[in-house]
Design an enzyme around this catalytic site. Structure first.
Site, mmCIF file in Angstrom:
data_model
loop_
_atom_site.group_PDB
_atom_site.id
_atom_site.type_symbol
_atom_site.label_atom_id
_atom_site.label_comp_id
_atom_site.label_asym_id
_atom_site.label_seq_id
_atom_site.Cartn_x
_atom_site.Cartn_y
_atom_site.Cartn_z
ATOM 1 N NE ARG A 83 -2.656 0.982 3.465
ATOM 2 C CZ ARG A 83 -3.387 0.739 4.558
ATOM 3 N NH1 ARG A 83 -4.643 0.309 4.449
ATOM 4 N NH2 ARG A 83 -2.888 0.913 5.759
ATOM 5 C CE LYS A 185 -2.900 4.668 6.833
ATOM 6 N NZ LYS A 185 -4.360 4.703 7.021
ATOM 7 C CD GLU A 221 -12.206 5.722 3.992
ATOM 8 O OE1 GLU A 221 -12.156 5.322 5.175
ATOM 9 O OE2 GLU A 221 -11.325 5.467 3.158
HETATM 10 C C1 LIG Z 1 -5.457 3.964 7.246
HETATM 11 C C2 LIG Z 1 -6.848 4.254 6.872
HETATM 12 C C3 LIG Z 1 -7.898 3.314 7.055
HETATM 13 C C4 LIG Z 1 -7.702 2.005 7.763
HETATM 14 O O1 LIG Z 1 -6.794 1.145 7.132
HETATM 15 P P1 LIG Z 1 -6.155 -0.068 7.934
HETATM 16 O O2 LIG Z 1 -5.208 -0.684 6.965
HETATM 17 O O3 LIG Z 1 -7.247 -0.982 8.288
HETATM 18 O O4 LIG Z 1 -5.494 0.511 9.133
HETATM 19 C C5 LIG Z 1 -9.165 3.647 6.617
HETATM 20 N N1 LIG Z 1 -9.421 4.841 6.037
HETATM 21 C C6 LIG Z 1 -8.453 5.762 5.851
HETATM 22 C C7 LIG Z 1 -8.796 7.054 5.215
HETATM 23 C C8 LIG Z 1 -7.143 5.497 6.258
HETATM 24 O O5 LIG Z 1 -6.196 6.422 6.075
#
Ligand SMILES: *Cc1c(COP(=O)(O)O)cnc(C)c1O
Length: 340
Positions: A83, A185, A221
């Protein structure tokens, strides 16, 4: 097991604590250096760094868990490696070879072993890798140099005394655009969400729910976490959209729902006008694992799922199964656990 740090393990929250070592590696002239552990928690970077001006940065979040016999293990770190490289690609940053990413995390966890909370406290070592554009830049464009750092902090269980449902409100704002950076991210998505988060908090909600930016009819989200719902006929449903950040927790829960709980599963649209189809709902991510959703406020009406105070049975089972795997009490699906 090495000696534990002098920390009040029962009272850990989620806040910055300076641990002993962090990893830093520099990218210059087209390649990464060896990388090393350092004790100084300050980064010195040029005032022209693109991370400071144009948001050229991305990060990850994962945890190290102490098992019953005192071992330490990571949960699906190769997924974080993939990722961060997807995020890097989207922002024109150099990729971090998977072995380098994993090696950096292992080095940091081993060097800070004393900070991995004891089994039974519910605490974990939260690991934060970040990749930032640095160097003497100022024109808009990718940076001339990059910094890859990994640091860690001991954190407490998200819920002291068990999961509790919370209420959310639906935001009028968007956190990411279709074909924007929602699936990466990156800090920019978070900066864009601070204001709507604050509005939600001020109206008495835990956070806000973002709808799809094009039609504002579908859930995307839940704050900085993914959404899932359990339908009245026992289907695990989670929304699908290119502006959702693909949560590793969410895909792990989807797998467990199917293989361990024998539920039907689907990634599909979740209409904000059709919340009645769900008997339970939750938000999921590494930090809290699952936050049960008590209710969602939308257009002056609070839609309550299972209960505003009690956790639904399917949500509880998903939570117990995933935590059991993460802390080594249940056998993990192949490849999910990396021993430190
Ligand atoms: C990091 C994140 C998540 C959760 O991802 P995980 O891999 O489960 O920790 C969900 N939404 C957003 C916007 C994120 O930045």
């Amino acid at each position: 097991m090495t000696k534990l740090a002098n920390i009040d393990w029962g009272n850990l929250g989620f806040s910055y604590i300076k641990t002993d070592f962090r990893y830093v590696s520099n990218w210059k002239d087209g390649k990464w250096d060896e990388g090393k552990l350092v004790t100084d928690n300050k980064l010195t970077i040029s005032e022209g760094s693109t991370a400071l001006h144009y948001g050229q940065q991305c990060f990850e979040g994962l945890k190290a868990y102490r098992t019953k016999n005192g071992d330490i293990q990571l949960f699906r770190p190769y997924e974080n490696a993939k990722r961060i490289n997807n995020s890097a690609q989207r922002l024109l940053m150099p990729e971090i070879p998977e072995e380098k990413f994993i090696d950096a995390i292992l080095q940091v966890v081993r060097a800070n072993e004393a900070y991995v909370p004891p089994y039974g406290t519910g605490g974990t070592l939260y690991i934060r890798p970040l990749l930032i554009g640095v160097g003497d830049n100022i024109g808009v464009g990718p940076a001339s140099e990059y910094l890859f750092c990994v640091f860690c902090i001991p954190v407490g269980p998200y819920y002291k005394g068990g999961m509790k449902p919370v209420n959310y409100t639906v935001s009028d704002y968007d956190r990411a655009a279709p074909y924007g950076t929602g699936m990466a991210k990156v800090g920019g998505n978070y900066a864009a969400s601070l204001y709507s988060h604050e509005l939600a908090r001020k109206s008495g909600f835990a956070d806000c729910i973002y709808l799809d930016p094009t039609t504002h009819t579908k859930i995307e989200e839940v704050g900085a976490a993914n959404f899932f719902g359990i339908t009245k006929d026992d289907e695990f449903v989670t929304p699908q959209s290119p502006s959702i950040l693909p949560s590793i927790t969410k895909y792990s829960l989807l797998y467990l729902a199917k293989e361990f709980l024998h539920l039907k599963v689907a990634e599909r649209d979740v209409l904000i006008d059709n919340l009645d189809e769900f008997k339970e709902a939750g938000a999921c991510g590494t930090a809290a694992v699952i936050t049960p959703i008590g209710g969602i406020q939308y257009k002056d009406k609070l839609h309550v799922f299972h209960s505003e105070t009690e956790v639904g049975p399917v949500t509880q089972k998903l939570y117990d199964t995933l935590c059991g795997i993460q802390f080594g009490d249940l056998e993990a699906p192949g490849g999910w656990i990396l021993k430190v």
